[in-house]
Design an enzyme around this catalytic site. Structure first.
Site, PDB file in Angstrom:
ATOM      1  N   ASN A  31       0.863  -1.191   0.000  1.00 23.43           N
ATOM      2  CA  ASN A  31       0.000   0.000   0.000  1.00 23.43           C
ATOM      3  C   ASN A  31       0.891   1.229   0.000  1.00 23.43           C
ATOM      4  OD1 ASN A  31      -1.829   2.030   0.539  1.00 23.43           O
ATOM      5  ND2 ASN A  31      -2.260   1.385   2.649  1.00 23.43           N
ATOM      6  N   TRP A  32       0.975   1.899  -1.151  1.00 25.75           N
ATOM      7  CA  TRP A  32       1.863   3.055  -1.256  1.00 25.75           C
ATOM      8  C   TRP A  32       1.288   4.293  -0.551  1.00 25.75           C
ATOM      9  CZ3 TRP A  32       4.061   3.515  -6.957  1.00 25.75           C
ATOM     10  CH2 TRP A  32       4.751   2.336  -7.258  1.00 25.75           C
ATOM     11  N   LYS A  33       0.011   4.248  -0.227  1.00 24.47           N
ATOM     12  CA  LYS A  33      -0.687   5.413   0.354  1.00 24.47           C
ATOM     13  C   LYS A  33      -0.496   6.624  -0.575  1.00 24.47           C
ATOM     14  CE  LYS A  33       0.241   3.441   4.841  1.00 24.47           C
ATOM     15  NZ  LYS A  33       0.159   3.604   6.270  1.00 24.47           N
ATOM     16  N   HIS A  51      -9.330   0.919   5.209  1.00 25.83           N
ATOM     17  CA  HIS A  51      -8.042   1.137   5.879  1.00 25.83           C
ATOM     18  C   HIS A  51      -8.268   2.085   7.056  1.00 25.83           C
ATOM     19  CE1 HIS A  51      -3.956   2.469   6.673  1.00 25.83           C
ATOM     20  NE2 HIS A  51      -3.537   1.412   5.985  1.00 25.83           N
ATOM     21  N   GLU A 104      -6.724   4.530   8.073  1.00 26.08           N
ATOM     22  CA  GLU A 104      -6.569   5.959   7.753  1.00 26.08           C
ATOM     23  C   GLU A 104      -7.844   6.511   7.107  1.00 26.08           C
ATOM     24  OE1 GLU A 104      -2.880   5.478   5.644  1.00 26.08           O
ATOM     25  OE2 GLU A 104      -1.892   5.016   7.545  1.00 26.08           O
ATOM     26  N   GLU A 129      -5.102  -5.218  10.742  1.00 28.91           N
ATOM     27  CA  GLU A 129      -4.098  -4.181  10.932  1.00 28.91           C
ATOM     28  C   GLU A 129      -4.357  -3.441  12.243  1.00 28.91           C
ATOM     29  OE1 GLU A 129      -2.221  -3.018   6.925  1.00 28.91           O
ATOM     30  OE2 GLU A 129      -3.886  -1.678   7.277  1.00 28.91           O
ATOM     31  N   GLY A 172       2.750   2.022  10.690  1.00 29.57           N
ATOM     32  CA  GLY A 172       3.735   3.091  10.530  1.00 29.57           C
ATOM     33  C   GLY A 172       4.480   3.473  11.800  1.00 29.57           C
ATOM     34  N   SER A 222       3.665  -2.371  10.272  1.00 24.87           N
ATOM     35  CA  SER A 222       5.122  -2.394  10.479  1.00 24.87           C
ATOM     36  C   SER A 222       5.777  -3.720  10.091  1.00 24.87           C
ATOM     37  CB  SER A 222       5.457  -2.022  11.930  1.00 24.87           C
ATOM     38  OG  SER A 222       5.064  -0.686  12.187  1.00 24.87           O
ATOM     39  N   GLY A 224       2.866  -1.237   4.222  1.00 23.57           N
ATOM     40  CA  GLY A 224       2.881   0.185   3.879  1.00 23.57           C
ATOM     41  C   GLY A 224       4.291   0.635   3.556  1.00 23.57           C
ATOM     42  N   GLY A 225       4.950   1.253   4.531  1.00 24.39           N
ATOM     43  CA  GLY A 225       6.274   1.866   4.335  1.00 24.39           C
ATOM     44  C   GLY A 225       7.282   0.976   3.610  1.00 24.39           C
TER      45      GLY A 225
HETATM   46  C1  PEP Z   1      -0.629   0.043   6.107  1.00 23.13           C
HETATM   47  O1  PEP Z   1      -0.787   1.244   6.067  1.00 23.13           O
HETATM   48  O2  PEP Z   1      -1.463  -0.713   5.593  1.00 23.13           O
HETATM   49  C2  PEP Z   1       0.561  -0.462   6.773  1.00 23.13           C
HETATM   50  C3  PEP Z   1       0.561  -1.704   7.148  1.00 23.13           C
HETATM   51  O3  PEP Z   1       1.582   0.423   6.977  1.00 23.13           O
HETATM   52  P1  PEP Z   1       3.051   0.098   7.569  1.00 23.13           P
HETATM   53  O4  PEP Z   1       3.514  -1.201   6.949  1.00 23.13           O
HETATM   54  O5  PEP Z   1       3.898   1.245   7.163  1.00 23.13           O
HETATM   55  O6  PEP Z   1       2.900  -0.038   9.043  1.00 23.13           O
END
Ligand code: PEP
Length: 252
Positions: A13-15, A99, A101, A169, A175, A214, A235-236
């Site tokens: 997920n590049w957001k 998600h 967010e 999640e 993050g 994470s 994500g990241g």
């Molecule tokens: C996400 O936003 O779906 C996510 C899992 O982010 P991260 O891996 O950066 O925690």
């Protein structure tokens, strides 16, 4: 060793990251995966405006394309929104809905998420439905209740194993560099599996349940080895091909 079950999915997920300058990363990833025999499906979910460009970079590769959100309607007066049908037309096979967010920043309720998931399934996409507790809820011992209730409220009736993926999640792990213990992950994933079997009967055992929050190359193998963990939503660490590859390789 990754856990047994349905074919895993590792989705990035590049957001709201990744303009044209980032096209080099999926190009690199596709090249690095060319000769790797994978037991998992791999997907990237870039911002909507560069979906077509990423699609063309991924042409001929094994990497699939997903959207990050969709509107519940197929078309209409919804300025700034994107329909599931549009994502399908742009080459997506899946879309993330609910998600945390979106739930937090856009006040999305379980009902909103259910309607978006339904739209995804209507358009022929797999709905990647995100659920997870806040830190306050975890500290209050409410994790299992919150997760079960979000799942029940966000899963469209008639969902199938083919058109549904659940991403667990924990909000506090996204993050932050923090992750639940493997025992905590296993506990929640086992609850989700049990609930899915109740809600979807025979289909429930084939639904992929991803862990997200994470995930990094250093912790991926341990997290992915837990029972009922059928991949990851990343994500990241999905923004750099080399990091994402380090996670995907758990399934090589
Ligand atoms: C996400 O936003 O779906 C996510 C899992 O982010 P991260 O891996 O950066 O925690």
């Amino acid at each position: 060793m990754a856990s047994e079950g349905p074919r895993p999915l590792v989705a990035g997920n590049w957001k709201m990251n990744g303009g044209v300058a980032m096209l080099k990363e999926p190009r690199l990833l596709a090249a690095m995966l060319k000769d790797v025999k994978l037991k998992a499906e791999v997907m990237v979910c870039p911002p909507a405006v560069i979906l077509r460009r990423v699609k063309s970079v991924l042409k001929g590769s094994k990497i699939k394309l997903g959207g990050q959100d969709c509107h519940a309607a197929a078309s209409g007066a919804h300025t700034g929104d994107i329909s599931a049908e549009m994502l399908k037309e742009a080459g997506c096979t899946a879309v993330i809905v609910g998600h945390s967010e979106r739930r937090t920043n856009h006040q999305e309720t379980d009902e909103t998420v259910l309607n978006k998931a339904k739209a995804a399934q209507r358009a022929g996409l797999t709905a990647i439905i995100c659920i997870g507790e806040t830190l306050e809820e975890r500290k209050g011992g409410k994790t299992l209740d919150v997760v079960a209730s979000q799942l029940k409220g966000s899963l469209p009736p008639g969902s199938t194993a083919a058109n549904t993926v659940i991403a667990y999640e924990p909000v506090w792990a996204i993050g932050t560099g923090l992750t639940p213990t493997t025992a905590e992950v296993a506990e929640v994933h086992s609850l989700i599996r049990k609930e899915l079997e109740g809600l979807m009967a025979g289909e429930g055992k084939g639904v992929r349940i991803l862990y997200g929050g994470s995930v990094k190359p250093a912790n991926a193998a341990e997290l992915m080895s837990q029972p009922n963990v059928n991949g990851a939503l990343v994500g990241g660490a999905s923004l750099k091909a080399s990091d994402f590859l380090g996670i995907i390789k758990v399934y090589a």
